[in-house]
Motif scaffolding. Structure first.
Motif, PDB file in Angstrom:
ATOM      1  N   MET A   1       0.852  -1.192   0.000  1.00  0.00           N
ATOM      2  CA  MET A   1       0.000   0.000   0.000  1.00  0.00           C
ATOM      3  C   MET A   1       0.890   1.246   0.000  1.00  0.00           C
ATOM      4  O   MET A   1       1.818   1.354   0.796  1.00  0.00           O
ATOM      5  N   ILE A   2       0.626   2.174  -0.934  1.00  0.00           N
ATOM      6  CA  ILE A   2       1.428   3.388  -1.066  1.00  0.00           C
ATOM      7  C   ILE A   2       1.163   4.290   0.128  1.00  0.00           C
ATOM      8  O   ILE A   2       0.017   4.550   0.488  1.00  0.00           O
ATOM      9  N   ARG A   3       2.238   4.777   0.716  1.00  0.00           N
ATOM     10  CA  ARG A   3       2.090   5.643   1.874  1.00  0.00           C
ATOM     11  C   ARG A   3       1.691   7.042   1.447  1.00  0.00           C
ATOM     12  O   ARG A   3       1.941   7.486   0.305  1.00  0.00           O
ATOM     13  N   ILE A   4       1.130   7.839   2.348  1.00  0.00           N
ATOM     14  CA  ILE A   4       0.662   9.210   2.045  1.00  0.00           C
ATOM     15  C   ILE A   4       1.841  10.119   1.747  1.00  0.00           C
ATOM     16  O   ILE A   4       1.772  11.005   0.874  1.00  0.00           O
ATOM     17  N   SER A   5       2.961   9.884   2.446  1.00  0.00           N
ATOM     18  CA  SER A   5       4.151  10.733   2.189  1.00  0.00           C
ATOM     19  C   SER A   5       4.670  10.563   0.770  1.00  0.00           C
ATOM     20  O   SER A   5       5.107  11.536   0.110  1.00  0.00           O
ATOM     21  N   ILE A   7       2.864   9.792  -1.874  1.00  0.00           N
ATOM     22  CA  ILE A   7       1.934  10.513  -2.777  1.00  0.00           C
ATOM     23  C   ILE A   7       2.178  12.015  -2.719  1.00  0.00           C
ATOM     24  O   ILE A   7       2.181  12.728  -3.747  1.00  0.00           O
ATOM     25  N   PHE A   8       2.411  12.498  -1.493  1.00  0.00           N
ATOM     26  CA  PHE A   8       2.665  13.937  -1.341  1.00  0.00           C
ATOM     27  C   PHE A   8       3.950  14.359  -2.081  1.00  0.00           C
ATOM     28  O   PHE A   8       4.002  15.414  -2.754  1.00  0.00           O
ATOM     29  N   ILE A   9       4.995  13.554  -1.979  1.00  0.00           N
ATOM     30  CA  ILE A   9       6.254  13.868  -2.673  1.00  0.00           C
ATOM     31  C   ILE A   9       6.052  13.858  -4.187  1.00  0.00           C
ATOM     32  O   ILE A   9       6.580  14.716  -4.929  1.00  0.00           O
ATOM     33  N   ALA A  10       5.282  12.877  -4.693  1.00  0.00           N
ATOM     34  CA  ALA A  10       5.037  12.813  -6.139  1.00  0.00           C
ATOM     35  C   ALA A  10       4.292  14.048  -6.627  1.00  0.00           C
ATOM     36  O   ALA A  10       4.602  14.629  -7.691  1.00  0.00           O
ATOM     37  N   ILE A  11       3.301  14.479  -5.844  1.00  0.00           N
ATOM     38  CA  ILE A  11       2.556  15.692  -6.235  1.00  0.00           C
ATOM     39  C   ILE A  11       3.470  16.908  -6.238  1.00  0.00           C
ATOM     40  O   ILE A  11       3.411  17.774  -7.137  1.00  0.00           O
ATOM     41  N   CYS A  12       4.325  16.984  -5.222  1.00  0.00           N
ATOM     42  CA  CYS A  12       5.251  18.132  -5.151  1.00  0.00           C
ATOM     43  C   CYS A  12       6.216  18.155  -6.354  1.00  0.00           C
ATOM     44  O   CYS A  12       6.514  19.223  -6.924  1.00  0.00           O
ATOM     45  N   MET A  13       6.704  16.945  -6.721  1.00  0.00           N
ATOM     46  CA  MET A  13       7.612  16.889  -7.875  1.00  0.00           C
ATOM     47  C   MET A  13       6.907  17.316  -9.161  1.00  0.00           C
ATOM     48  O   MET A  13       7.462  18.023 -10.015  1.00  0.00           O
ATOM     49  N   THR A  41      12.032  16.804 -18.204  1.00  0.00           N
ATOM     50  CA  THR A  41      13.397  16.437 -17.793  1.00  0.00           C
ATOM     51  C   THR A  41      13.598  16.687 -16.301  1.00  0.00           C
ATOM     52  O   THR A  41      14.179  15.838 -15.569  1.00  0.00           O
ATOM     53  N   ALA A  42      13.136  17.814 -15.832  1.00  0.00           N
ATOM     54  CA  ALA A  42      13.254  18.104 -14.386  1.00  0.00           C
ATOM     55  C   ALA A  42      12.481  17.097 -13.554  1.00  0.00           C
ATOM     56  O   ALA A  42      12.924  16.633 -12.482  1.00  0.00           O
ATOM     57  N   LEU A  43      11.278  16.724 -14.038  1.00  0.00           N
ATOM     58  CA  LEU A  43      10.466  15.745 -13.299  1.00  0.00           C
ATOM     59  C   LEU A  43      11.164  14.393 -13.247  1.00  0.00           C
ATOM     60  O   LEU A  43      11.171  13.716 -12.190  1.00  0.00           O
ATOM     61  N   THR A  44      11.779  14.003 -14.350  1.00  0.00           N
ATOM     62  CA  THR A  44      12.489  12.720 -14.375  1.00  0.00           C
ATOM     63  C   THR A  44      13.663  12.745 -13.414  1.00  0.00           C
ATOM     64  O   THR A  44      13.928  11.762 -12.680  1.00  0.00           O
ATOM     65  N   PHE A  45      14.402  13.838 -13.380  1.00  0.00           N
ATOM     66  CA  PHE A  45      15.521  13.974 -12.469  1.00  0.00           C
ATOM     67  C   PHE A  45      15.050  13.889 -11.022  1.00  0.00           C
ATOM     68  O   PHE A  45      15.652  13.191 -10.180  1.00  0.00           O
ATOM     69  N   LEU A  46      13.982  14.554 -10.730  1.00  0.00           N
ATOM     70  CA  LEU A  46      13.446  14.506  -9.349  1.00  0.00           C
ATOM     71  C   LEU A  46      13.003  13.087  -8.957  1.00  0.00           C
ATOM     72  O   LEU A  46      13.207  12.639  -7.820  1.00  0.00           O
ATOM     73  N   ILE A  47      12.411  12.402  -9.909  1.00  0.00           N
ATOM     74  CA  ILE A  47      11.961  11.029  -9.625  1.00  0.00           C
ATOM     75  C   ILE A  47      13.143  10.133  -9.347  1.00  0.00           C
ATOM     76  O   ILE A  47      13.135   9.317  -8.390  1.00  0.00           O
ATOM     77  N   TYR A  49      16.117  11.004  -8.308  1.00  0.00           N
ATOM     78  CA  TYR A  49      16.718  11.394  -7.032  1.00  0.00           C
ATOM     79  C   TYR A  49      15.919  10.830  -5.847  1.00  0.00           C
ATOM     80  O   TYR A  49      16.482  10.308  -4.869  1.00  0.00           O
ATOM     81  N   ASN A  50      14.627  10.896  -5.931  1.00  0.00           N
ATOM     82  CA  ASN A  50      13.774  10.391  -4.835  1.00  0.00           C
ATOM     83  C   ASN A  50      13.921   8.885  -4.681  1.00  0.00           C
ATOM     84  O   ASN A  50      13.983   8.355  -3.560  1.00  0.00           O
ATOM     85  N   ALA A  51      14.022   8.182  -5.808  1.00  0.00           N
ATOM     86  CA  ALA A  51      14.148   6.733  -5.745  1.00  0.00           C
ATOM     87  C   ALA A  51      15.472   6.331  -5.104  1.00  0.00           C
ATOM     88  O   ALA A  51      15.529   5.414  -4.257  1.00  0.00           O
ATOM     89  N   VAL A  52      16.571   7.011  -5.549  1.00  0.00           N
ATOM     90  CA  VAL A  52      17.865   6.673  -4.981  1.00  0.00           C
ATOM     91  C   VAL A  52      17.924   6.971  -3.487  1.00  0.00           C
ATOM     92  O   VAL A  52      18.436   6.196  -2.679  1.00  0.00           O
ATOM     93  N   SER A  53      17.386   8.113  -3.096  1.00  0.00           N
ATOM     94  CA  SER A  53      17.406   8.480  -1.669  1.00  0.00           C
ATOM     95  C   SER A  53      16.570   7.510  -0.827  1.00  0.00           C
ATOM     96  O   SER A  53      16.963   7.135   0.279  1.00  0.00           O
ATOM     97  N   MET A  54      15.448   7.061  -1.352  1.00  0.00           N
ATOM     98  CA  MET A  54      14.606   6.100  -0.613  1.00  0.00           C
ATOM     99  C   MET A  54      15.315   4.753  -0.468  1.00  0.00           C
ATOM    100  O   MET A  54      15.230   4.099   0.582  1.00  0.00           O
ATOM    101  N   ARG A  55      16.043   4.337  -1.529  1.00  0.00           N
ATOM    102  CA  ARG A  55      16.759   3.072  -1.450  1.00  0.00           C
ATOM    103  C   ARG A  55      17.854   3.137  -0.386  1.00  0.00           C
ATOM    104  O   ARG A  55      18.029   2.182   0.407  1.00  0.00           O
ATOM    105  N   LEU A  56      18.569   4.240  -0.334  1.00  0.00           N
ATOM    106  CA  LEU A  56      19.618   4.394   0.673  1.00  0.00           C
ATOM    107  C   LEU A  56      19.026   4.414   2.082  1.00  0.00           C
ATOM    108  O   LEU A  56      19.579   3.838   3.018  1.00  0.00           O
ATOM    109  N   ARG A  57      17.901   5.089   2.225  1.00  0.00           N
ATOM    110  CA  ARG A  57      17.271   5.153   3.545  1.00  0.00           C
ATOM    111  C   ARG A  57      16.784   3.768   4.004  1.00  0.00           C
ATOM    112  O   ARG A  57      16.888   3.396   5.176  1.00  0.00           O
ATOM    113  N   ASP A  58      16.232   2.959   3.071  1.00  0.00           N
ATOM    114  CA  ASP A  58      15.775   1.607   3.422  1.00  0.00           C
ATOM    115  C   ASP A  58      16.940   0.746   3.859  1.00  0.00           C
ATOM    116  O   ASP A  58      16.826  -0.047   4.805  1.00  0.00           O
TER     117      ASP A  58
END
Length: 488
Positions: A1-5, A7-13, A41-47, A49-58
Motif C-alpha cells: 500500500m502506497i504511503r501518504i508521504s 503521494i505527497f512527494i510525487a505531487i510536489c515533484m 526532464t526536471a520531473l524525471t531527475f526529481l523522480i 533522485y527520490n528513488a535513490v534516496s529512498m533506497r539508501l534510507r531503506d
C-alpha cells in the motif's frame, strides 16, 4: 500500500516540474514544446533522485533492525544462561533437602518403633491388671451371695413350704423361664395364644429398642425394634415365645402391621434429633407371603416412603433361603420403593452377597459367637475375618450381634466389623406409645434423649428407657490395649 508521504512527494515533484516549465515559457521566451521538454526532464531527475534516496534510507533502516535483533538475541542468551544457573542451584537445594528429610524420617521411624514397643508392653500390663480386676470383681459378688444364701438357709425354718417356694421363684427365675421377668411363671401354648389374641385386640404390644453401635467408637447408629407382649396380668411374653403361635393362628400379619406403625412413630421422633439414625423392623415370612396382609403393610409403607432410607425391614436367613414366587414379588415391590433389608438369625456363613445385594439387602447380622467360632469357620467357604470385606464390596454392612464381653469386641475389631449389638452395649429397653419411660422418669409426650451420651463415643450407651448403661472405662481401654498388643 502506497504511503501518504510518497503521494505527497510525487505531487510536489509534478508541481515543481510544471512551475519550472511555466517560468521558462513566460519569462525566458521559450516555446511551449521546449518548456514542456524541460519540465519533463526536471520531473524525471526529481523522480530518480527520490528513488535513490529512498533506497539508501531503506538500507540504513534494515541495518539498524539487524543490529537491534542481534543485540536482543545476545540479551536473550544471557537471560537463558542466568536461568540455567538458577535452575541448577534450585536442583542442588532440592537434593540436599530430600537427603535431609530422609534422614529425619529415618530418625522419626526409629522413635515410633521404640514407642510401639513401649505401648505394647504397657498394653500387656494394662490387660493383665484388667483381667485381675475383673476376676476380683466377679469373685466378690459370688462370695457375698453364697454367704447370704447360707445364712438365710440357716435362719429359715425347714418346714416352711411357702417361704421356700418364694425363695425359689425369686432366686432362680432364669433357669425355669428365661423369657419371662423375675417372679413370673411359664405359660402354656393355649394361654399364650389367648394372650396374643387379647393383646392384638387391645393393643398391648410393647416396643423395646436395642441400639446398634459403631465399633470401636460405640456411637449409636441404629435401633432394633423388639416386640414384647403383655397379657391380662401385665406379664411380659418375649417374641420367641409367641411368634410361632401367632403365625399358626394367622395373627402375625396384624402384629407386624402394628409394629411397623410403632417403628415409624419412633423413627420420626428420633430423626428430630439425628437425621442419620435408623430403625430395624422385623417382618415375618407369613406376612411377606400373605397377599392381603402384605397389601396393607405396603400401603402403609408407601405412605411413609420418605423414611425408606432409615427404616430397615429385617428378615430371617431361613426366609431368604425359602422365598417363593409371591414372596419374591413382594420383596421386589418393597425394594422398588427404596426400602432396604437386613438378615438376622444367621446360622450359615455360606452367603452369596451378589444375590443378596441384587434383592436389596444392605445389612447382615451375624452372632459374634458364630464369627469367632474356629470350628464353624473351617467348614465355611470364606473365613469370617474376610466376610466384612467381601460384603462391603457389594454395599452390605456386617453387624455382629449378641456381643456380651469386651474380649469379643477386641476379636471382632480384628475382623474389621464396623457395627455391634448386644447386652454389652445395652439390653432392649421398653418404649411406651407416648414416649414416657417405664420407670416414670420421662415426661409424657416427649421422646427420651437416645443420643445424649452416644455422640461422644466415651463408652456410654444411651437407651430409650431408663438411665444410660455405662460400660467399664477400664475394660474398654484394656480391650483396645490388648488389641494394640497383638497376639503376643
Amino acid at each position: 500500500m502506497i504511503r501518504i508521504s510518497t503521494i505527497f512527494i510525487a505531487i510536489c515533484m509534478v508541481l515543481v516540474a510544471a512551475s519550472l516549465g511555466l517560468v521558462l515559457y513566460s519569462a525566458a521566451g521559450l516555446s511551449g514544446t521546449e518548456s514542456a521538454i524541460v519540465a519533463l526532464t526536471a520531473l524525471t531527475f526529481l523522480i530518480l533522485y527520490n528513488a535513490v534516496s529512498m533506497r539508501l534510507r531503506d538500507r540504513t533502516d534494515v541495518g539498524a533492525q539487524i543490529t537491534d535483533l542481534s543485540r536482543g538475541t545476545a540479551d536473550l542468551a544471557r537471560q537463558v544462561a542466568e536461568f540455567g544457573r538458577r535452575l541448577a542451584a534450585v536442583e542442588g537445594r532440592v537434593t540436599s533437602a530430600n537427603s535431609t528429610g530422609a534422614d529425619r524420617i529415618q530418625a522419626v521411624t526409629g522413635e515410633i518403633n521404640e514407642l510401639g514397643v513401649l505401648v505394647k508392653r504397657l498394653a500387656a500390663s494394662v490387660a493383665g491388671h484388667d483381667e485381675l480386676l475383673s476376676s476380683t470383681l466377679l469373685a466378690a459378688p459370688s462370695t457375698a451371695a453364697n454367704r447370704v444364701d447360707s445364712e438365710g438357709q440357716r435362719e429359715l425354718p425347714p418346714a416352711s413350704n411357702d417361704a421356700g417356694g418364694v425363695l425359689t421363684a425369686t432366686s432362680a427365675p432364669v433357669a425355669t423361664a428365661p423369657s419371662f421377668l423375675p417372679g413370673q411363671t411359664a405359660l402354656s401354648q393355649a394361654q399364650i395364644l389367648t394372650a396374643v389374641k387379647n393383646a392384638v385386640e387391645e393393643s398391648r404390644l410393647d416396643l423395646y429398642l436395642q441400639p446398634t453401635v459403631t465399633l470401636p467408637q460405640r456411637k449409636v447408629r441404629f435401633y432394633e425394634a423388639v416386640t414384647r407382649l403383655r397379657d391380662d396380668r401385665d406379664q411380659i411374653i418375649a417374641a420367641d415365645d409367641f411368634v410361632g403361635i401367632a403365625e399358626a393362628a394367622g395373627l402375625i400379619g396384624r402384629i407386624d402391621h402394628m409394629v411397623m406403625l410403632r417403628c415409624v412413630q419412633v423413627l420420626r421422633r428420633l430423626m428430630v434429633r439425628n437425621k442419620e439414625v435408623g430403625v430395624f423392623c422385623n417382618v415375618a415370612q407369613a406376612t411377606l407371603g400373605n397377599p392381603a396382609t402384605f397389601a396393607q403393610c405396603l400401603d402403609f409403607l408407601e405412605a411413609n416412603r420418605a423414611l425408606a432410607s432409615s427404616l430397615v425391614l429385617e428378615f430371617k436367613q431361613s426366609t431368604f433361603g425359602n422365598l417363593g414366587p409371591t414372596e419374591t414379588e413382594h420383596l421386589a415391590a418393597l425394594a422398588q420403593r427404596g426400602f432396604r433389608f437386613s438378615i438376622d438369625h444367621v446360622t450359615d456363613l455360606r452367603i452369596e452377597p451378589r444375590d443378596l445385594a441384587d434383592r436389596g439387602v444392605r445389612f447382615i447380622k451375624v452372632p459374634a459367637a458364630l464369627l469367632l467360632d474356629q470350628r464353624r469357620s473351617s467348614t465355611s467357604d470364606i473365613h469370617p475375618s474376610d466376610l466384612s470385606d467381601l460384603l462391603g464390596r457389594y454395599g452390605i454392612d456386617l453387624i455382629a450381634e449378641r456381643i456380651e464381653g469386651e474380649r469379643a469386641v477386641v476379636d471382632l475389631l480384628d475382623f474389621d466389623v464396623r457395627f455391634g449389638q448386644g447386652f454389652l452395649f445395652a439390653p432392649p429397653r421398653p418404649l411406651r406409645p407416648e414416649g414416657a419411660s417405664a420407670t416414670g422418669g420421662a415426661t409424657p409426650g416427649k421422646m427420651p434423649d437416645t443420643h445424649q451420651d452416644s455422640s461422644h463415643g466415651s463408652g456410654k450407651t444411651a437407651s430409650i428407657d431408663g438411665p444410660a448403661i455405662d460400660s467399664s472405662r477400664a475394660s474398654g481401654i484394656a480391650a483396645l490395649a490388648r488389641r494394640a498388643a497383638g497376639p503376643g
